[in-house]
Design a protein around this motif. Sequence first.
Motif, mmCIF file in Angstrom:
data_model
loop_
_atom_site.group_PDB
_atom_site.id
_atom_site.type_symbol
_atom_site.label_atom_id
_atom_site.label_comp_id
_atom_site.label_asym_id
_atom_site.label_seq_id
_atom_site.Cartn_x
_atom_site.Cartn_y
_atom_site.Cartn_z
ATOM 1 N N UNK A 145 32.022 45.588 27.633
ATOM 2 C CA UNK A 145 33.381 46.122 27.528
ATOM 3 C C UNK A 145 33.504 47.481 28.211
ATOM 4 N N UNK A 146 32.418 48.227 28.229
ATOM 5 C CA UNK A 146 32.419 49.547 28.859
ATOM 6 C C UNK A 146 31.032 49.800 29.443
ATOM 7 N N UNK A 204 37.166 53.786 25.035
ATOM 8 C CA UNK A 204 38.191 52.790 25.305
ATOM 9 C C UNK A 204 37.718 51.395 24.895
ATOM 10 N N UNK A 205 38.693 50.622 24.470
ATOM 11 C CA UNK A 205 38.560 49.279 23.874
ATOM 12 C C UNK A 205 38.223 49.311 22.390
ATOM 13 N N UNK A 206 37.782 50.438 21.842
ATOM 14 C CA UNK A 206 37.481 50.496 20.419
ATOM 15 C C UNK A 206 38.611 51.197 19.667
ATOM 16 N N UNK A 207 39.083 50.571 18.599
ATOM 17 C CA UNK A 207 40.150 51.171 17.804
ATOM 18 C C UNK A 207 39.622 52.405 17.075
ATOM 19 N N UNK A 208 40.333 53.522 17.175
ATOM 20 C CA UNK A 208 39.870 54.735 16.483
ATOM 21 C C UNK A 208 40.119 54.628 14.979
ATOM 22 N N UNK A 209 39.227 55.217 14.209
ATOM 23 C CA UNK A 209 39.383 55.260 12.750
ATOM 24 C C UNK A 209 40.022 56.573 12.303
ATOM 25 N N UNK A 217 36.667 43.834 32.465
ATOM 26 C CA UNK A 217 37.257 44.576 31.361
ATOM 27 C C UNK A 217 37.723 45.961 31.797
ATOM 28 N N UNK A 218 37.125 46.493 32.858
ATOM 29 C CA UNK A 218 37.596 47.751 33.423
ATOM 30 C C UNK A 218 38.981 47.577 34.044
ATOM 31 N N UNK A 219 39.151 46.488 34.787
ATOM 32 C CA UNK A 219 40.460 46.177 35.384
ATOM 33 C C UNK A 219 41.481 45.875 34.286
ATOM 34 N N UNK A 220 41.067 45.128 33.287
ATOM 35 C CA UNK A 220 41.948 44.783 32.174
ATOM 36 C C UNK A 220 42.482 46.048 31.502
ATOM 37 N N UNK A 261 40.104 54.558 38.346
ATOM 38 C CA UNK A 261 39.313 53.367 37.993
ATOM 39 C C UNK A 261 37.934 53.479 38.632
ATOM 40 N N UNK A 262 36.906 53.634 37.806
ATOM 41 C CA UNK A 262 35.558 53.857 38.319
ATOM 42 C C UNK A 262 34.846 52.556 38.671
ATOM 43 N N UNK A 263 34.926 51.576 37.793
ATOM 44 C CA UNK A 263 34.229 50.312 38.024
ATOM 45 C C UNK A 263 35.196 49.297 38.609
ATOM 46 N N UNK A 264 35.151 49.134 39.931
ATOM 47 C CA UNK A 264 36.105 48.251 40.618
ATOM 48 C C UNK A 264 35.368 47.021 41.155
ATOM 49 N N UNK A 265 35.589 45.850 40.558
ATOM 50 C CA UNK A 265 34.954 44.637 41.094
ATOM 51 C C UNK A 265 35.535 44.272 42.450
ATOM 52 N N UNK A 266 34.774 43.536 43.228
ATOM 53 C CA UNK A 266 35.165 43.203 44.591
ATOM 54 C C UNK A 266 36.497 42.475 44.640
ATOM 55 N N UNK A 267 36.721 41.526 43.723
ATOM 56 C CA UNK A 267 37.965 40.752 43.750
ATOM 57 C C UNK A 267 39.192 41.644 43.549
#
Length: 281
Positions: free
Chosen positions: A27-28, A38-43, A169-172, A254-260
Motif C-alpha cells: 500500500x505504501x 496514507x491509506x491508514x485511517x488515523x485514530x 496504490x500510489x496512483x490510486x 507522485x513519487x512512485x509512478x508505474x510505467x503504465x
Amino acid sequence: MRALSLHTGVEAETVKQTSLREYEGLLYQHYRWSGSQYWLLPLKMVDTTFRHHGLQFCPQCLAEDAEPYFRKRWRVAFYTMCTKHQCMVHDRCPSCGAPVAFHRREMGKFSKVEAGAITVCHACEFDLRAAASVRPIIYDESAFRVFLSVLQMIESGEKTGGKYDVGFFSVLHQLCKIMLMHNSNVRLRQYVSGLIEVPKICLQKKHNPFERYSLADRYVVMQLVMWLLADPMTRITQAWCNKAVRYCVLKKDLKSKPLWYVEIVDQCSDWRNSDAYFGRS
C-alpha cells in the motif's frame, strides 16, 4: 514485536503479519513510525481516547468468529465494504456514535477481573455484532468490478497482488487526492460524477486528505476513481481532453509512478494528442 514473540511463543514473523507494517511495500513504499500514513485511517489518540473514527468493522465477520477479533484491513481507508458479506463496514458504534476502542472496555472498572466481550461498545454497551448490514450501492458496474478485485486482494492477505502493487496504490491515492481538490481548475470530481451520477461529496473546509473523510464520502470517491481505472488510458485521457484535469496535476508530488501511468500522463502532455483523440471519436 520481539517482546510479544518472546512472551507468547509466537514466531516474530507471525507477529509482524498482524501489524500494519505488513502493508509496507504494497500500500505504501515505507511505513511511517510517526505522523500520518496514507491509506491508514488515523485514530487521533489523546491520552487513551480516540478522537477519530479510525477503526472499522464488519458486524457479520465479528458475529461469525468463534473468538471475535478486529482485522488489520479494517484500518485501511479505502476498505469501505466487506466482499464476503456484500455489506458496508461501520466506523463507529451505531447506537451512540463513539469510535471503536475496545481497549477501553476495562478502564475504570477495577473490581472486574474480565473486561467482557471485545465486540461491546465501551461507551454504551451496545454489541457491535448486532449492527445493521447495509448493502453497497453500485453506481457503475465496471468501477465496482475493479473495486471488488482490489478489496479481495487485500482480504486474501497476499502481499504480491499482481497488477495491484505499490505503484498501483500510489496512483490510486493520487487520483483520490485530485478528486478532493479545492482548485477551481481541477474538475475531475465533477466530470466523473456527471457520468456515473454519484451523490455529492461535501468538501471539507481545509484540504484534508482522503483518510480524514467520512466512510460514505470515501466510498463515493473510490467509485469515481475506480471508474477511471477500469479503463485508465481511455478514461483519464478523455477527462484531460474535456479539461477536467491538467497533466501536471496528474503527476504532481507522485513519487512512485508505474510505467503504465507515465504513458498515460505523457499522452496528456501534448494538446496535439487531444486533437487526434477527438478526431478518432
